[in-house]
Design an enzyme around this catalytic site. Structure first.
Site, PDB file in Angstrom:
ATOM      1  N   TYR A 109      31.871  -8.615  60.776  1.00 40.64           N
ATOM      2  CA  TYR A 109      31.727 -10.054  60.507  1.00 40.64           C
ATOM      3  C   TYR A 109      32.957 -10.562  59.733  1.00 40.64           C
ATOM      4  O   TYR A 109      33.504  -9.842  58.887  1.00 40.64           O
ATOM      5  CB  TYR A 109      30.443 -10.230  59.689  1.00 40.64           C
ATOM      6  CG  TYR A 109      30.137 -11.631  59.302  1.00 40.64           C
ATOM      7  CD1 TYR A 109      29.689 -12.549  60.249  1.00 40.64           C
ATOM      8  CD2 TYR A 109      30.287 -12.067  57.983  1.00 40.64           C
ATOM      9  CE1 TYR A 109      29.398 -13.856  59.887  1.00 40.64           C
ATOM     10  CE2 TYR A 109      29.988 -13.366  57.617  1.00 40.64           C
ATOM     11  CZ  TYR A 109      29.548 -14.259  58.572  1.00 40.64           C
ATOM     12  OH  TYR A 109      29.269 -15.545  58.219  1.00 40.64           O
ATOM     13  N   ASP A 181      25.336  -2.548  58.984  1.00 45.56           N
ATOM     14  CA  ASP A 181      24.911  -3.945  59.046  1.00 45.56           C
ATOM     15  C   ASP A 181      24.070  -4.094  60.313  1.00 45.56           C
ATOM     16  O   ASP A 181      24.592  -4.071  61.425  1.00 45.56           O
ATOM     17  CB  ASP A 181      26.154  -4.841  59.080  1.00 45.56           C
ATOM     18  CG  ASP A 181      25.818  -6.329  59.081  1.00 45.56           C
ATOM     19  OD1 ASP A 181      24.707  -6.686  59.517  1.00 45.56           O
ATOM     20  OD2 ASP A 181      26.678  -7.127  58.671  1.00 45.56           O
ATOM     21  N   LYS A 206      19.820 -14.680  59.714  1.00 42.40           N
ATOM     22  CA  LYS A 206      19.824 -14.591  61.165  1.00 42.40           C
ATOM     23  C   LYS A 206      18.412 -14.260  61.680  1.00 42.40           C
ATOM     24  O   LYS A 206      17.535 -15.072  61.535  1.00 42.40           O
ATOM     25  CB  LYS A 206      20.876 -13.572  61.595  1.00 42.40           C
ATOM     26  CG  LYS A 206      22.241 -13.746  60.861  1.00 42.40           C
ATOM     27  CD  LYS A 206      22.924 -15.060  61.155  1.00 42.40           C
ATOM     28  CE  LYS A 206      24.112 -15.357  60.241  1.00 42.40           C
ATOM     29  NZ  LYS A 206      25.118 -14.309  60.118  1.00 42.40           N
TER      30      LYS A 206
HETATM   31  C1  LIG Z   1      26.090 -13.882  59.205  1.00 40.99           C
HETATM   32  C2  LIG Z   1      26.431 -12.474  59.049  1.00 40.99           C
HETATM   33  C3  LIG Z   1      26.759 -11.939  57.793  1.00 40.99           C
HETATM   34  C4  LIG Z   1      26.850 -12.789  56.546  1.00 40.99           C
HETATM   35  O1  LIG Z   1      25.602 -13.338  56.222  1.00 40.99           O
HETATM   36  P1  LIG Z   1      25.396 -14.700  55.390  1.00 40.99           P
HETATM   37  O2  LIG Z   1      23.921 -14.748  55.242  1.00 40.99           O
HETATM   38  O3  LIG Z   1      26.001 -15.815  56.174  1.00 40.99           O
HETATM   39  O4  LIG Z   1      26.108 -14.506  54.081  1.00 40.99           O
HETATM   40  C5  LIG Z   1      27.031 -10.583  57.711  1.00 40.99           C
HETATM   41  N1  LIG Z   1      26.992  -9.792  58.804  1.00 40.99           N
HETATM   42  C6  LIG Z   1      26.683 -10.268  60.032  1.00 40.99           C
HETATM   43  C7  LIG Z   1      26.662  -9.353  61.195  1.00 40.99           C
HETATM   44  C8  LIG Z   1      26.409 -11.625  60.202  1.00 40.99           C
HETATM   45  O5  LIG Z   1      26.113 -12.102  61.412  1.00 40.99           O
END
Ligand SMILES: *Cc1c(COP(=O)(O)O)cnc(C)c1O
Length: 390
Positions: A109, A181, A206
């Site tokens: 990301y 992640d 998400k």
């Molecule tokens: C959006 C996202 C993040 C960061 O998350 P936020 O809630 O916007 O801080 C980290 N990793 C992935 C894969 C993401 O899609």
């Protein structure tokens, strides 16, 4: 709660407190502080002799603890911590376990890459970024003593898959921890701890939140690994608000049905687009001819709601297609009920030079889609009509 309930059952019941008023789920304790009957009573909590509520920023609030218990259960972990955002969760993880060095694999990301390349090196933290094709160098890099390996799988926007079992085995042989992640897959499609990773990382913004209406983050893992992160969260002030924690719990109760539906719709859209004369490539791990389909199938139980189309011709053609969409909204982010489209060139990877993008396999004619809750036929029709623009 018993450990052997199905994941769907745990999404509903795990972490929910039996409320004295009969509420079927934990209420929102919209409270910053908690009162005590005596100093002795207060000291029991402060000095850790009994668990209790104290101050919300510390995480000692029943709504926070409730959603954390649910999140831990979803990744089959002992413990979980929630944060104000996904980036807050990552930052706390890096401060706690990345100080000896962090290796990041693949196309992480944008915020993660910025933290690793622009910010942490200022504090003297060594960071190494290896692209997907360079994963063979991991063994060599880990000899430098990096303490943490961080990766996403599938990665954005090319849907590259990393072998979690193999990377965990190799990293552990060097004494390094592995954090995955799991935002793109969600715990419904991929159980990263069961595959060998030590810590699951989520942007709860998400799929976990799932309604495009909350910002949050989470870390899950063993008690021994998660507890040391808590003081960093506390003193960096990264706490999630109780209202958001209540909203997140609400969302998690329906996570399996949302994700299963998004998996099915994304598969249908991918299949409808693969033979379209104006589409050069469909990148979706669920397609039989996706180069890493077998690896994806060996570690994922569903292939997710994210897919990327490469439009024939230039980046301008892709812009014409995205601008021709009526139903699908042009927006970053993912995992919500509304299908969203972004051109990596203009959003997620805008900051990279064109050569850098190409090195990562990202072309100007790619459009990334987050498939929402609409009917597959309506999304396919929207795409077909937008594709007539080129
Ligand atoms: C959006 C996202 C993040 C960061 O998350 P936020 O809630 O916007 O801080 C980290 N990793 C992935 C894969 C993401 O899609």
């Amino acid at each position: 709660m018993k450990r052997n309930y199905d994941l769907s059952t745990r999404c509903v019941h795990a972490g929910e407190a039996n409320d004295a008023e009969g509420s079927p789920h934990t209420p929102i304790y919209n409270t910053t502080t908690f009162g005590f009957r005596s100093t002795a009573d207060l000291l029991d909590v402060v000095e850790g002799r009994r668990p209790g509520n104290l101050y919300t920023r510390y995480g000692l609030n029943p709504t926070i603890r409730s959603v954390e218990a649910k999140l831990a259960s979803l990744e089959n972990a002992e413990s979980a911590l929630v944060f104000a955002s996904g980036m807050a969760a990552e930052a706390a993880l890096f401060f706690t376990y990345g100080r000896k060095g962090i290796v990041c694999l693949g196309n992480a990301y944008g915020g993660t890459l910025a933290l690793l390349t622009d910010h942490l090196p200022l504090l003297g933290v060594p960071t190494t970024l290896l692209l997907g094709g360079e994963v063979g160098k991991l063994d060599e890099v880990l000899k430098q003593g990096h303490g943490l390996v961080f990766l996403e799988t599938p990665t954005n926007p090319t849907m590259e898959i990393f072998d979690i079992r193999e990377i965990s085995r190799l990293s552990h042989s060097h004494g390094a921890l592995v954090a995955v992640d799991n935002t793109f897959a969600s715990p419904i499609n991929q159980q990263v701890l069961a595959l060998g990773a030590d810590i699951a990382v989520h942007s709860a913004t998400k799929y976990l939140g799932g309604h495009s209406d909350l910002t949050g983050g989470a870390l899950m893992g063993s008690k021994d690994l998660i507890e040391p992160v808590a003081p960093w969260r506390k003193n960096l002030g990264q706490m999630m608000a109780p209202e958001v924690a209540g909203l997140l719990s609400r969302s998690l109760r329906t996570l399996p049905i949302r994700v299963e539906r998004q998996n099915r719709t994304a598969q249908a859209v991918a299949e409808a687009m693969r033979n379209h004369p104006k589409v050069a490539r469909v990148l979706y791990p669920g397609l039989q001819d996706f180069p890493q389909h077998a690896l994806a199938g060996s570690q994922m139980s569903g292939f997710g709601g994210m897919l990327t189309l490469e439009i024939n011709g230039s980046g301008e053609n892709a812009t014409k297609v995205i601008d021709g969409l009526e139903l699908i909204i042009i927006a970053p982010s993912l995992g919500g009920p509304e299908s969203l489209a972004t051109q990596p060139m203009t959003t997620t990877h805008h900051g990279l030079a064109p050569e850098e993008r190409l090195k990562r396999g990202i072309t100007d004619s790619m459009i990334r889609f987050s498939i929402g809750m609409e009917a597959a036929e309506d999304l396919i029709e929207d795409l077909n009509s937008a594709l007539e623009n080129v």
